[in-house]
Design a protein around this motif. Structure first.
Motif, PDB file in Angstrom:
ATOM      1  N   LEU A  30       1.037  -1.261   0.016  1.00  0.00           N
ATOM      2  CA  LEU A  30       0.050   0.096  -0.027  1.00  0.00           C
ATOM      3  C   LEU A  30       0.835   1.127   0.047  1.00  0.00           C
ATOM      4  CD1 LEU A  30      -2.552  -0.929   2.518  1.00  0.00           C
ATOM      5  CD2 LEU A  30      -2.882  -0.785   0.192  1.00  0.00           C
ATOM      6  N   ALA A 284     -11.517   5.338   2.864  1.00  0.00           N
ATOM      7  CA  ALA A 284     -10.900   4.196   2.040  1.00  0.00           C
ATOM      8  C   ALA A 284     -11.813   3.121   2.290  1.00  0.00           C
ATOM      9  CB  ALA A 284      -9.438   3.989   2.151  1.00  0.00           C
ATOM     10  N   LYS A 287     -10.403  -2.908   2.312  1.00  0.00           N
ATOM     11  CA  LYS A 287      -9.330  -3.744   1.641  1.00  0.00           C
ATOM     12  C   LYS A 287      -8.078  -2.748   1.300  1.00  0.00           C
ATOM     13  CE  LYS A 287     -12.041  -7.491  -0.042  1.00  0.00           C
ATOM     14  NZ  LYS A 287     -12.255  -8.459  -1.310  1.00  0.00           N
ATOM     15  N   GLU A 288      -8.441  -1.300   1.306  1.00  0.00           N
ATOM     16  CA  GLU A 288      -7.309  -0.387   0.869  1.00  0.00           C
ATOM     17  C   GLU A 288      -7.016   0.644   1.996  1.00  0.00           C
ATOM     18  OE1 GLU A 288      -8.800   1.679  -2.633  1.00  0.00           O
ATOM     19  OE2 GLU A 288      -9.272  -0.163  -3.538  1.00  0.00           O
ATOM     20  N   ARG A 293      -6.316  -2.415   7.832  1.00  0.00           N
ATOM     21  CA  ARG A 293      -5.562  -3.591   7.312  1.00  0.00           C
ATOM     22  C   ARG A 293      -4.722  -3.963   8.528  1.00  0.00           C
ATOM     23  NH1 ARG A 293      -4.754  -4.930   1.885  1.00  0.00           N
ATOM     24  NH2 ARG A 293      -3.744  -6.671   2.638  1.00  0.00           N
TER      25      ARG A 293
END
Length: 513
Positions: A30, A284, A287-288, A293
């Protein structure tokens, strides 16, 4: 149900080498707010990733995020909103309660610039910052990180410990006439801070007489108590909203000393970086979403896989105090065994957090990391500046990448024999490094105040999401409060030979009496 799926996934994949996952996770990278984050070295399959996203939905993480930014009272045990994010909201975008909180910085920045320009107390050379916990660790981290690159005319020293030597060290060589003392205490009742402020006040009075109060500024959410202590109504008293927790107070007037050292523009850049991360966190998809995360990875490693500790290895001298700062942020927030509704926590929560500065740690505890028997996860924070000396910087990066690689891949008997044929078999066994330790890498090659702001905000949001996954209130700290009360009772016993019910404590009180 989702937790059962995660546990089953772990049991079915137990024994699978980390290297088997890494090849399939090379796209797990990322780029967020100037930071490049590599998530590939985790023992997480694609199906486990999906189960973790489902866990986030089950725990209503998107709803929790919006609730915080809406100013809802998510600190349920104390009935408060959690508004530290409002301090870094640009003035043009601030609305409602956030508008007043953001505006509270105006007087702080104005005062700091006047001190820097010599318009308040001409001749000030040093700021003595007195606080503890969040009133110390955040500003101390900031000052240490930028004192070599954003050098100003005014130095900052810190005193936090109630041990008399701490303040004595800080005062060594200082002249009261060229020193501004800043006391930071949200409640203005913290024993360590009050003790050091009492002594600093006496130090100022002994030298400056009636002018002593002009050399002292206070930051607190309890101005009446502060003014009572001062004996005057001070114009150098700055507020802190009740909705700003101590461990989030570096965005507030709590960092006044650093603003004086580096300037208002530097502080605005710090806030801008944090706000950029806030916007990412708010908008966001899961998953982003970097903080989400990371919190899901933490849940997998701590709760499901059962790691025993997590460490932050700061490959940046500027961030050498980051592990200490994060210990308070993470462990004071989520070091709890009871959920928000008072029931026992449903799952194993946060583990010990610690760390240090690379490459210094390689010459002490990295031996244990590579060949010890504990289960842990690591994260490497590599932060460099384009104007830094090239050879040393490249060596620093190389060491960080090498350590992460060896932690993951280890060093097998076959590799040892290939590299050192004919080696004594006993030595071969002793040289084996098992590997298999998961790690994260945070990289930034343009480290500055804005990058620091986004990094700290990321850790804040990650901690918040972790708390929600564990069903904890990340914004209270009852364990800390109990220890303070107990210390007060024992102090009375030490000073007056009073009784102590606990036999071990009583014996030690008698020893020190």
């Amino acid at each position: 149900m989702t937790n059962d799926i995660l546990t089953a996934a772990y049991e079915s994949e137990k024994g699978t080498p980390l290297s088997s996952y890494i090849a399939d996770r090379q796209s797990e990278v990322l780029d967020v707010c100037g930071w490049h984050i590599n998530l590939s070295r985790q023992a997480i399959s694609a199906s486990t990733d999906e189960a973790l996203y489902n866990l986030a939905e089950d725990k209503a993480i998107p709803t929790a995020i919006q609730a915080m930014f809406a100013g809802e009272h998510i600190n349920v045990s104390e009935g408060r909103a959690v508004m530290h994010w409002a301090l870094r909201t640009p003035k043009a975008k601030a609305t409602g309660a956030a508008k007043a909180i953001e505006a509270s910085l105006d007087d702080v920045l104005d005062f700091a610039e006047k001190v820097r320009a010599g318009k308040v107390l001409p001749g000030i050379e040093t700021v003595l910052h007195i606080g503890i916990g969040g009133s110390d660790l955040g500003p101390r981290l900031l000052y240490d990180a930028f004192s070599q690159t954003d050098i100003g005319a005014i130095d900052v020293r810190f005193a936090s410990n109630i041990d008399p030597m701490d303040l004595e060290r800080a005062l060594t060589g200082l002249d009261p006439s060229t020193t501004l003392v800043i006391g930071i205490s949200k409640s203005f009742s913290t024993e360590e801070t009050k003790y050091n402020l009492d002594r600093a006040r006496d130090w100022l009075k002994d030298s400056l007489g009636e002018k002593w109060s002009s050399h002292l500024a206070i930051v607190t959410a309890n101005p009446d108590k502060a003014n009572d202590w001062l004996g005057i109504k001070s114009e150098q008293l700055f507020g802190m909203d009740d909705s700003i927790g101590g461990r989030y107070s570096l965005w507030s007037a709590g960092s006044l000393s650093c603003v004086i050292a580096f300037g208002a523009d530097w502080f605005r850049a710090l806030l801008a970086g944090a706000h950029e991360m806030d916007e990412h966190f708010k908008s966001a998809p899961l998953k982003e979403n970097l903080p989400v995360r990371l919190a899901l990875i933490d849940y997998w490693n701590m709760t499901v896989r059962g790691i025993e500790s997590e460490m932050v290895l700061a490959y940046a001298n500027a961030l050498r105090l980051l592990p200490s700062y994060l210990q308070q942020l993470i462990l004071e927030s989520n070091g709890k065994h009871v959920s928000s509704d008072g029931t026992p926590a449903a799952a194993r929560s946060v583990v010990a957090h610690w760390g240090g500065e690379g490459s210094i740690g390689q010459h002490s505890y990295h031996q244990w990391l590579h060949q010890g028997t504990s289960k842990f996860a690591a994260e490497f924070v590599i932060a460099t500046r384009p104007d830094a000396e090239n050879i040393g910087t490249k060596s620093l990066i190389a060491h960080a990448l090498a350590q992460a690689e060896v932690l993951a891949n280890g060093y097998s008997e076959a590799e040892i024999l290939e590299n050192e044929p004919g080696l004594d078999p006993v030595i071969v066994k002793q040289k084996v490094i098992p590997g298999g330790h998961p790690s994260l890498i945070f990289a930034n090659k343009n480290f500055d105040a804005k990058a620091m702001g986004s990094l700290i905000a990321m850790y804040e949001h990650r901690t918040f999401v972790s708390g929600k996954l564990w069903e904890l209130n990340s914004f209270d700290q009852w364990g800390v409060e109990r220890g303070k009360k107990q210390a007060g009772e024992i102090k009375e016993a030490l000073l007056s030979s009073g009784a102590c019910p606990d036999p071990t404590t009583r014996a030690l009180v008698n020893y020190f009496a």
